[in-house]
Design a protein around this motif. Structure first.
Motif, short mmCIF file in Angstrom:
data_model
loop_
_atom_site.label_atom_id
_atom_site.label_comp_id
_atom_site.label_asym_id
_atom_site.label_seq_id
_atom_site.Cartn_x
_atom_site.Cartn_y
_atom_site.Cartn_z
N LYS A 137 78.41 59.72 23.44
CA LYS A 137 78.18 58.29 23.65
C LYS A 137 79.30 57.45 23.02
O LYS A 137 79.77 56.48 23.59
N ALA A 138 79.73 57.84 21.82
CA ALA A 138 80.74 57.07 21.09
C ALA A 138 82.17 57.34 21.57
O ALA A 138 83.05 56.53 21.36
N GLY A 150 82.70 67.44 23.17
CA GLY A 150 82.90 66.13 22.56
C GLY A 150 84.20 66.05 21.79
O GLY A 150 85.00 66.99 21.79
N PRO A 151 84.42 64.93 21.09
CA PRO A 151 85.68 64.71 20.40
C PRO A 151 85.92 65.60 19.19
O PRO A 151 87.03 65.71 18.69
N THR A 181 80.18 60.48 9.50
CA THR A 181 81.34 59.99 10.27
C THR A 181 80.88 58.94 11.28
O THR A 181 81.70 58.36 11.97
N LYS A 182 79.57 58.72 11.37
CA LYS A 182 79.03 57.79 12.37
C LYS A 182 79.23 56.34 11.93
O LYS A 182 78.91 55.98 10.81
N ARG A 183 79.79 55.55 12.85
CA ARG A 183 80.06 54.14 12.57
C ARG A 183 79.56 53.29 13.73
O ARG A 183 79.52 53.74 14.88
N ASP A 184 79.23 52.04 13.43
CA ASP A 184 78.87 51.11 14.50
C ASP A 184 80.15 50.43 15.02
O ASP A 184 81.26 50.79 14.61
#
Length: 186
Positions: A99-100, A128-129, A148-151
């Motif tokens: 999604k990101a 994925g990446p 590592t998840k960011r908005d």
């Protein structure tokens, strides 16, 4: 009609959210099932088929293909709840990474299992990446509270517990946990 279009779109979104909530509720309630808290022989092919089946609608909605390559008779003695903790964390990470990601790739998740030197090997991969290249020490992802998840404005949004939980469970089973940049390293 344009009024209905907006409200119809909103209803579709609400149904999607309801389905996601129902899935998480089902997962959470599944933790309470006594049979998941008993060590049993888990047929790996059957386990991953069931996981894929449970998430099929979500995977299909997001254009993700989930493939499995495990011998039908390969089994492992474990608590199913531990398998859920590992593979649901990995699957959710894959879904969120797709999604990101800005990259246009075929979205695939693949699980492969085999027996090597009397040890069960399970390889989980996605297209994925991957792990961010700026991480000098990729193993940092297994540390508690690291995310590592960011908005969209760069604020941390992950709990930093998912990969740590995987590491804790792997250690309990005395499993050898490896991060691979590509599956040929197995």
């Amino acid at each position: 009609k344009s009024h209905c279009h907006g409200s119809c779109h909103m209803m579709k979104e609400m149904k999607k959210e309801d389905r996601n909530i129902a899935m998480w509720l089902g997962f959470s309630l599944g933790f309470a099932r006594k049979d998941k808290r008993r060590r049993t022989k888990i047929l790996l092919q059957q386990y991953f088929e069931s996981l894929r089946s449970s998430w099929l609608e979500t995977l299909t909605d997001r254009g993700i293909k989930f493939t499995i390559n495990c011998p039908s008779d390969l089994k492992m003695r474990a608590f199913e709840i531990d398998f859920d903790s590992i593979f649901l964390n990995l699957l959710v990470n894959s879904i969120e990474a797709f999604k990101a990601s800005k990259e246009q790739v075929q979205r695939k998740v693949h699980v492969e299992c085999f027996n090597k030197d009397n040890q069960v090997v399970i390889i989980y991969t996605d297209t994925g990446p991957g792990i961010p290249s700026h991480l000098v020490r990729p193993e940092v992802i297994f540390e508690p509270m690291y995310t590592t998840k960011r908005d969209s404005v760069g604020q941390e949004v992950g709990t930093g517990l998912g990969m740590w939980i995987i590491k804790v469970i792997a250690d309990e089973y005395q499993a050898n946990l490896k991060l691979l940049t590509n599956a040929s390293q197995a």
